[in-house]
Each structure stands twice: as C-alpha cells, then as structure tokens.
Design a protein around this motif. Sequence first.
Motif, PDB file in Angstrom:
ATOM      1  N   GLU A  96       0.806  -1.220   0.000  1.00 39.80           N
ATOM      2  CA  GLU A  96       0.000   0.000   0.000  1.00 39.80           C
ATOM      3  C   GLU A  96       0.842   1.276   0.000  1.00 39.80           C
ATOM      4  N   GLY A  97       2.149   1.148   0.122  1.00 41.33           N
ATOM      5  CA  GLY A  97       2.991   2.338   0.183  1.00 41.33           C
ATOM      6  C   GLY A  97       2.820   3.103   1.488  1.00 41.33           C
ATOM      7  N   ARG A  98       2.493   2.399   2.563  1.00 36.10           N
ATOM      8  CA  ARG A  98       2.219   3.028   3.852  1.00 36.10           C
ATOM      9  C   ARG A  98       3.433   3.104   4.760  1.00 36.10           C
ATOM     10  N   CYS A  99       4.578   2.660   4.292  1.00 32.89           N
ATOM     11  CA  CYS A  99       5.769   2.746   5.125  1.00 32.89           C
ATOM     12  C   CYS A  99       6.977   3.011   4.235  1.00 32.89           C
ATOM     13  N   ASP A 100       8.024   3.396   4.861  1.00 32.26           N
ATOM     14  CA  ASP A 100       9.257   3.706   4.154  1.00 32.26           C
ATOM     15  C   ASP A 100      10.063   2.413   3.997  1.00 32.26           C
ATOM     16  N   ALA A 101      10.097   1.893   2.796  1.00 35.34           N
ATOM     17  CA  ALA A 101      10.791   0.627   2.529  1.00 35.34           C
ATOM     18  C   ALA A 101      12.274   0.722   2.867  1.00 35.34           C
ATOM     19  N   ASP A 102      12.885   1.860   2.584  1.00 34.43           N
ATOM     20  CA  ASP A 102      14.309   2.013   2.898  1.00 34.43           C
ATOM     21  C   ASP A 102      14.549   1.926   4.398  1.00 34.43           C
ATOM     22  N   ASP A 115      17.695  -9.574  -7.549  1.00 35.90           N
ATOM     23  CA  ASP A 115      17.791  -8.394  -8.413  1.00 35.90           C
ATOM     24  C   ASP A 115      17.215  -7.163  -7.714  1.00 35.90           C
ATOM     25  N   MET A 116      18.104  -6.388  -7.097  1.00 35.86           N
ATOM     26  CA  MET A 116      17.676  -5.195  -6.345  1.00 35.86           C
ATOM     27  C   MET A 116      17.046  -4.137  -7.255  1.00 35.86           C
ATOM     28  N   GLU A 117      17.541  -3.997  -8.474  1.00 38.79           N
ATOM     29  CA  GLU A 117      16.967  -3.005  -9.388  1.00 38.79           C
ATOM     30  C   GLU A 117      15.518  -3.341  -9.714  1.00 38.79           C
ATOM     31  N   ALA A 118      15.232  -4.617  -9.908  1.00 40.23           N
ATOM     32  CA  ALA A 118      13.855  -5.036 -10.177  1.00 40.23           C
ATOM     33  C   ALA A 118      12.964  -4.747  -8.978  1.00 40.23           C
ATOM     34  N   MET A 119      13.478  -5.021  -7.776  1.00 36.91           N
ATOM     35  CA  MET A 119      12.680  -4.765  -6.575  1.00 36.91           C
ATOM     36  C   MET A 119      12.441  -3.275  -6.381  1.00 36.91           C
ATOM     37  N   LEU A 120      13.426  -2.456  -6.671  1.00 35.25           N
ATOM     38  CA  LEU A 120      13.231  -0.999  -6.578  1.00 35.25           C
ATOM     39  C   LEU A 120      12.199  -0.521  -7.588  1.00 35.25           C
ATOM     40  N   ALA A 121      12.209  -1.098  -8.774  1.00 40.17           N
ATOM     41  CA  ALA A 121      11.212  -0.733  -9.784  1.00 40.17           C
ATOM     42  C   ALA A 121       9.807  -1.109  -9.301  1.00 40.17           C
ATOM     43  N   LEU A 122       9.680  -2.275  -8.686  1.00 38.53           N
ATOM     44  CA  LEU A 122       8.384  -2.690  -8.156  1.00 38.53           C
ATOM     45  C   LEU A 122       7.957  -1.779  -7.013  1.00 38.53           C
ATOM     46  N   ARG A 123       8.880  -1.469  -6.138  1.00 43.15           N
ATOM     47  CA  ARG A 123       8.562  -0.571  -5.027  1.00 43.15           C
ATOM     48  C   ARG A 123       8.062   0.770  -5.536  1.00 43.15           C
ATOM     49  N   ASN A 124       8.733   1.337  -6.532  1.00 48.07           N
ATOM     50  CA  ASN A 124       8.312   2.617  -7.092  1.00 48.07           C
ATOM     51  C   ASN A 124       6.930   2.518  -7.740  1.00 48.07           C
ATOM     52  N   ALA A 125       6.671   1.424  -8.427  1.00 50.91           N
ATOM     53  CA  ALA A 125       5.359   1.226  -9.050  1.00 50.91           C
ATOM     54  C   ALA A 125       4.271   1.123  -7.987  1.00 50.91           C
ATOM     55  N   LEU A 126       4.546   0.404  -6.910  1.00 53.05           N
ATOM     56  CA  LEU A 126       3.570   0.265  -5.832  1.00 53.05           C
ATOM     57  C   LEU A 126       3.334   1.600  -5.122  1.00 53.05           C
ATOM     58  N   ASP A 127       4.413   2.334  -4.877  1.00 54.47           N
ATOM     59  CA  ASP A 127       4.280   3.634  -4.207  1.00 54.47           C
ATOM     60  C   ASP A 127       3.399   4.586  -5.002  1.00 54.47           C
ATOM     61  N   ASP A 128       3.501   4.533  -6.316  1.00 57.83           N
ATOM     62  CA  ASP A 128       2.727   5.433  -7.176  1.00 57.83           C
ATOM     63  C   ASP A 128       1.280   4.991  -7.357  1.00 57.83           C
ATOM     64  N   SER A 129       0.959   3.744  -6.998  1.00 57.08           N
ATOM     65  CA  SER A 129      -0.364   3.204  -7.288  1.00 57.08           C
ATOM     66  C   SER A 129      -1.444   3.561  -6.276  1.00 57.08           C
ATOM     67  N   LEU A 130      -1.051   3.921  -5.072  1.00 55.39           N
ATOM     68  CA  LEU A 130      -2.012   4.292  -4.025  1.00 55.39           C
ATOM     69  C   LEU A 130      -3.049   3.188  -3.785  1.00 55.39           C
ATOM     70  N   ILE A 131      -2.574   1.971  -3.628  1.00 58.48           N
ATOM     71  CA  ILE A 131      -3.453   0.830  -3.348  1.00 58.48           C
ATOM     72  C   ILE A 131      -3.978   0.960  -1.918  1.00 58.48           C
ATOM     73  N   ASP A 132      -5.261   0.681  -1.753  1.00 63.66           N
ATOM     74  CA  ASP A 132      -5.908   0.714  -0.442  1.00 63.66           C
ATOM     75  C   ASP A 132      -6.631  -0.625  -0.262  1.00 63.66           C
ATOM     76  N   LEU A 133      -5.979  -1.564   0.425  1.00 69.80           N
ATOM     77  CA  LEU A 133      -6.529  -2.922   0.547  1.00 69.80           C
ATOM     78  C   LEU A 133      -7.901  -2.974   1.221  1.00 69.80           C
ATOM     79  N   PRO A 134      -8.165  -2.221   2.283  1.00 71.50           N
ATOM     80  CA  PRO A 134      -9.522  -2.274   2.846  1.00 71.50           C
ATOM     81  C   PRO A 134     -10.602  -1.892   1.828  1.00 71.50           C
ATOM     82  N   THR A 135     -10.331  -0.899   1.017  1.00 72.85           N
ATOM     83  CA  THR A 135     -11.287  -0.510  -0.012  1.00 72.85           C
ATOM     84  C   THR A 135     -11.450  -1.612  -1.046  1.00 72.85           C
ATOM     85  N   GLU A 136     -10.335  -2.209  -1.476  1.00 71.16           N
ATOM     86  CA  GLU A 136     -10.381  -3.288  -2.467  1.00 71.16           C
ATOM     87  C   GLU A 136     -11.142  -4.491  -1.923  1.00 71.16           C
ATOM     88  N   LEU A 137     -10.900  -4.839  -0.655  1.00 71.65           N
ATOM     89  CA  LEU A 137     -11.619  -5.962  -0.047  1.00 71.65           C
ATOM     90  C   LEU A 137     -13.110  -5.658   0.052  1.00 71.65           C
TER      91      LEU A 137
END
Length: 168
Positions: A96-102, A115-137
Amino acid sequence: MKIPPMVSAPLHFVPIPLIERVTRIVFSKVLSEHPDLFARLGTYREKRFAFRPTDLPVAFVVDPSRPSLSVLRKSDDAKADCTVEAKIVHLLSLLEGRCDADALFFAREITVTGDMEAMLALRNALDDSLIDLPTELGKLAGPFASLVSKAAAGVRGRVLPQEQHRWN
C-alpha cells in the motif's frame, strides 16, 4: 506486529489451492483497479518476485509478465529473480505504500535478495499506485462492502504503528 502462531498455524493444514484461490481473487481485484501497475515496471516486468512472510507458512510469487500470482509452502523453492522476506504486516504496508521501505530495510525489518533493481522498480510502481486494501476488499464484499472496508481499515489501523502514515 507478528501474526500470532495460533492464527498462522491453521495455514499449515489449509490446502494451497484454497489459499491461492482467495489470494488470486484479491490480486485480480487490485489489478483491475490499478491496470497500469505492472506496466510501470518497464523491462523489469519480465522478472518474478517472491514474497515470503516470516510469520506465515506460505510464500507468494508474482509474475508481472503474465500477470499471475502463485502460492506455495514456504519450504518449497520459490523460483524468483528477487525475494522479499518480512512480517506479513510489513509486506502489506509495502504493497500500500504506507511505510518507508528504505527505513524498514536498514532497520533489518525486511530482507531483499536477488535483483535489487527489479525490486526498486516494483517498489516505485507500488508507491505510485495508491493501493488501499480495505477498499479493495470491500469492493469484493458486495452488499457488505462498507462493513468489510471499515473492519479491514480498523485492523490496519491497529497493526500499523501510528507514525507509519503514507510516506510518499
């Protein structure tokens, strides 16, 4: 917060196809609400990502190129290009991007291998998505949407420290 053993222990006996079915429903809902999530990965879309909750007996593998999610017993080999290990609460808050991964990484609350670069790319994509799991559920609960969303948001509010608001 770590999931108590009395809550996670039954997962040792629940058939993987059942766990996989439930998680795929949520995964599909999140992707339908955020269809460009994996497009943001660019060339890293071809990578496989494993998520291994340290407090659950299962692991999750996401293949963005398909897109697909599979569940396996933690003792099985999760063939992935990069792996994140953390408590399930941290993995969900990262989703959900609710905490500081670093901060979690340097505090040794999460472990990243591969592959740290791949994980950073995923982290950035997730941070930008503003996913809200309670709403999705809630959206999956039909006429009980409001009740499920409020209950899930309440649980999230109790398990995440108050200082961990959306950091980005």
